[in-house]
Each structure stands twice: as C-alpha cells, then as structure tokens.
Scaffold this motif. Structure first.
Motif, PDB file in Angstrom:
ATOM      1  N   ARG B  26       0.809  -1.218   0.000  1.00 32.19           N
ATOM      2  CA  ARG B  26       0.000   0.000   0.000  1.00 32.19           C
ATOM      3  C   ARG B  26       0.843   1.269   0.000  1.00 32.19           C
ATOM      4  NH1 ARG B  26      -2.118  -0.394   5.903  1.00 32.19           N
ATOM      5  NH2 ARG B  26      -4.142  -0.238   4.949  1.00 32.19           N
ATOM      6  N   LEU B  80       0.161   6.488   1.350  1.00 31.11           N
ATOM      7  CA  LEU B  80      -0.359   5.149   1.054  1.00 31.11           C
ATOM      8  C   LEU B  80      -1.404   5.236  -0.050  1.00 31.11           C
ATOM      9  CD1 LEU B  80      -0.731   3.879   4.696  1.00 31.11           C
ATOM     10  CD2 LEU B  80       1.278   3.955   3.284  1.00 31.11           C
ATOM     11  N   GLU B  84      -3.910   7.876   2.867  1.00 27.15           N
ATOM     12  CA  GLU B  84      -3.404   8.134   4.207  1.00 27.15           C
ATOM     13  C   GLU B  84      -1.953   8.598   4.123  1.00 27.15           C
ATOM     14  OE1 GLU B  84      -3.751   4.767   6.697  1.00 27.15           O
ATOM     15  OE2 GLU B  84      -2.642   5.674   8.330  1.00 27.15           O
ATOM     16  N   VAL B  86       1.562   9.110   6.381  1.00 30.42           N
ATOM     17  CA  VAL B  86       2.214   8.697   7.628  1.00 30.42           C
ATOM     18  C   VAL B  86       3.441   9.575   7.824  1.00 30.42           C
ATOM     19  CG1 VAL B  86       3.286   6.799   8.857  1.00 30.42           C
ATOM     20  CG2 VAL B  86       1.439   6.351   7.253  1.00 30.42           C
ATOM     21  N   LEU B 106       6.072   0.130   8.571  1.00 31.64           N
ATOM     22  CA  LEU B 106       5.550   0.079   7.202  1.00 31.64           C
ATOM     23  C   LEU B 106       6.138  -0.996   6.309  1.00 31.64           C
ATOM     24  CD1 LEU B 106       5.294   3.826   6.352  1.00 31.64           C
ATOM     25  CD2 LEU B 106       3.439   2.228   6.314  1.00 31.64           C
TER      26      LEU B 106
END
Lengths: 207, 172
Positions: B26, B80, B84, B86, B106
């Motif tokens: 992802r 992602l 999203e 991060v 990850l």
C-alpha cells in the motif's frame, strides 16, 4: 521453383535431403492467379478423398465424445483456477487477513503517533532551553555594555576632576608676572643622562 | 575507473541486495525532508546517503523524493494508496534507529516475506510445462539433453508412430 539457400536453419518441411551437397528449398504457390495450369494436369478432375459412411459415423461419434470430454476438462481446470483466485482475493480467509492487517496497521500508526509526540516534547524542551539561553546571553550583553558605559563615564569624570585640579596651577594673565619671577628665581637643570632603568646617572653642571 | 564517488560500495549489487526495508504494497510514495547542515539532521543525512539506494533497489515501484533545506526539522512522509499520510519525525535520530522505526511500521514482516519467497519458488517449478507467463519451459524439447523439437529437426524414422504401426502391421 527451387531456391538455393546459404546454410540458414529452416523448418524441416521446407528442406529436401541434400544428395548433391547443396541445400534447396521448394516454395509453394509459384504460379499466380491468372497463369494457366500445366499440360500434364490437362483433363485432371480433382475429387475429394473417398469416405466410408460406416467409418465416418463411428469416427464422428468418437470425435464428438472426445471433444466433449476434453472441453469439459479444460473448463473444469479453468474454473478451478478462477475459483482459487477469487478465494484468494475476496474469500472469507482473505477478509479475515485484511481485517487483521488493518488492525495491525492501526496499532502501528498509533505507536508512530506516540513516537512523534515524544519527539515533539523533546523538541519543545530544546527550543525552550535555546530561547532561554538566548535571552540570558542578551541580558548579559546588555549588562556588560552598561558596565562598560559606567566605567567610561567614571573615567571621564576622573579626567575632568584631574583637569580641574591641574587648572589651579595654570599660568593665567593675572599671575603671569608672579610665575615669571618664580621661574627666574628657581633655575632647573635638565642636563642629565638616564640609564636603561630610568635612574639618573650623571648630571652636568648648568652654567 | 569502477570506483566513483565517496563510499562506492553503495553502488555494488551485494550492498543493494542486503537492504531489508521492503515496503508493504500500500506504500506508494516516500518523501524525505532534511537539511544539509546542522547536528540534528545528521541522522537523516546518513539515512539518505546510505539507506535510500537500498530502499529504491528493493522497492522499484515506490517513488522516493528528497527535499533539502525546506523545513527547519527533518522528517519522512509516506503516502499510502488509500490517501493516508504517515509522518515520521527523525530529528536527532540515528540512521539505524530511523531504519528500525520505518521497518517496524511500514515494511513487510519476515513471515510475509518467507511466504512470498515460497510462492515464487512454486511458480518457478521446473517440472511444470506451460505458457511462458506461468512456467519456465513450454515443452520438454526445450530442455538440454532431451529429444529436439520435431519442428526443427525431423525425428528418426523409428521414433515416428507411422513407421511403428507400419512395422507392426508388416510383422502381422
């Protein structure tokens, strides 16, 4: 009709046995559409190959059965592969796996958030300390500058006082005559030698 | 001539293959913001210098972007596929610590990598013959030491079914 080739590999159907040691090739369809047929083919009637009706029926039955079975097997295997793929992607196990992955991801993101929070606290402390130190240093600089200015002022005041003191002994127009009389009464002798330490070594007599 | 730049070991295949940061499917984009001077950014600089080549080698389909001197502090940001983002703060951290951190949040775990390696081995089973997309070879005639393809060289007469049936018929 026959073309000579230079030793390149070609499919077997196109190669003849080389009796004379030269590779030759037969090319199908040398004549074009409008060319007349050959003299040796005059009166030739082309007939389809003879067919035995009994054999034909038997063969047809067998072939239909064979094709049916083969097709069924092929479709069966295809379906199995597709079903496996579907199960892999959207089956119950896959959903379970996806849910677990999402949960793990959530936990890891929370952990990451906590780490970032911790780094933020550390950074805030550090920045605060740096600002405090900067303020401290600024204050010190200001104090030092004040101190220096005070010292300068005091020094200047001292000089002024000294000057005022000295001014009492200055020669002015009023006491000019008096000072001249005093100088003449007391002659000073400046003829003397000095050693390296600054002590007077010898004096010559003033005439 | 083969040695180019500082630490040319970074260019060797052995070094690149040793990289153990393999991102999950992802993760699509990785962004690194760092500064070229300053004690706090030292870890990030080392990370970019030593570990980014390994990461890009192991994840050829992830876009890795570097930004220099854009922000006062250094950080990593991952984008992602579901949108999203991060954020990983790396100010003052050592480059090995950064690697461990990223690996934890990850990257694919050891078990997943193991399973994937097994699946790949199954795919490349030399006993399977079929289309090039799924198997190594299409026919046994492609294997060295086996009877060559009758399409290229004609089989000896004794191996053909036609000749054998003729001989069987003649014997009868």
């Amino acid at each position: 009709m026959f073309k000579v080739i230079g030793g390149r590999a070609l499919p077997a159907a196109r190669l003849l046995a080389p009796r004379c040691g030269v590779w030759v090739e037969s090319v199908r369809g040398r004549k074009s559409r409008n060319d007349p047929p050959a003299k040796s083919k005059e009166g030739r009637i082309k007939l389809p190959p003879p067919v035995d009706p009994v054999e034909m029926v038997v063969m047809k039955e067998r072939f239909t059965e064979y094709n049916l079975i083969m097709r069924a097997l092929r479709l069966e295997f295809k379906e199995e592969v597709l079903r496996k793929k579907y199960e892999e992607e959207t089956g119950s196990l896959a959903e379970e796996r996806a849910r677990q992955d999402a949960e793990e991801h959530k936990i890891l993101m929370e952990w990451n958030g906590a780490e970032n929070h911790r780094m933020l606290k550390i950074r805030q402390l550090r920045v605060q300390k740096e600002t405090e130190e900067a303020d401290q240093r600024k204050l010190e600089v200001i104090l030092k500058r004040d101190h220096e200015r005070q010292a300068f002022i005091q020094q200047k005041e001292q000089e002024i006082l000294q000057l005022q003191e000295d001014a009492k002994n200055f020669i002015t127009l009023e006491n000019l005559d008096q000072r001249i009389e005093e100088a003449l009464d007391r002659p000073r002798n400046y003829n003397y030698a000095v050693d390296r330490e600054g002590r007077v070594v010898k004096r010559t007599v003033l005439d | 001539m083969p040695m180019k730049g500082r630490f040319p070991i970074r260019r060797t295949l052995e070094y690149l293959q040793k990289g153990d940061l393999i991102f999950k499917n992802r993760v699509k984009i990785m962004t690194v913001n760092y500064n070229t001077s300053g004690e706090l950014s030292e870890g990030a600089r080392k990370f970019v210098f030593f570990n980014i080549p390994q990461i890009q080698y192991k994840n050829p389909w992830v876009q890795v972007v570097m930004f220099k001197n854009m922000t006062p502090s250094s950080f990593l940001k991952f984008y992602l596929d579901d949108g999203e983002q991060v954020l990983v703060d790396v100010e003052g951290k050592d480059h090995q610590l950064i690697t461990q951190h990223v690996k934890k949040i990850l990257c694919k775990s050891e078990e997943v990598l193991h399973v994937e390696a097994l699946a790949k081995m199954q795919e490349s089973n030399p006993a399977n013959f079929g289309p090039k997309k799924y198997c190594l070879k299409e026919c046994i005639c492609e294997v060295e030491g086996q009877v060559p393809c009758p399409g290229t060289t004609p089989l000896p007469k004794e191996f053909t079914g036609k000749y054998r049936t003729q001989m069987a018929a003649a014997q009868e």
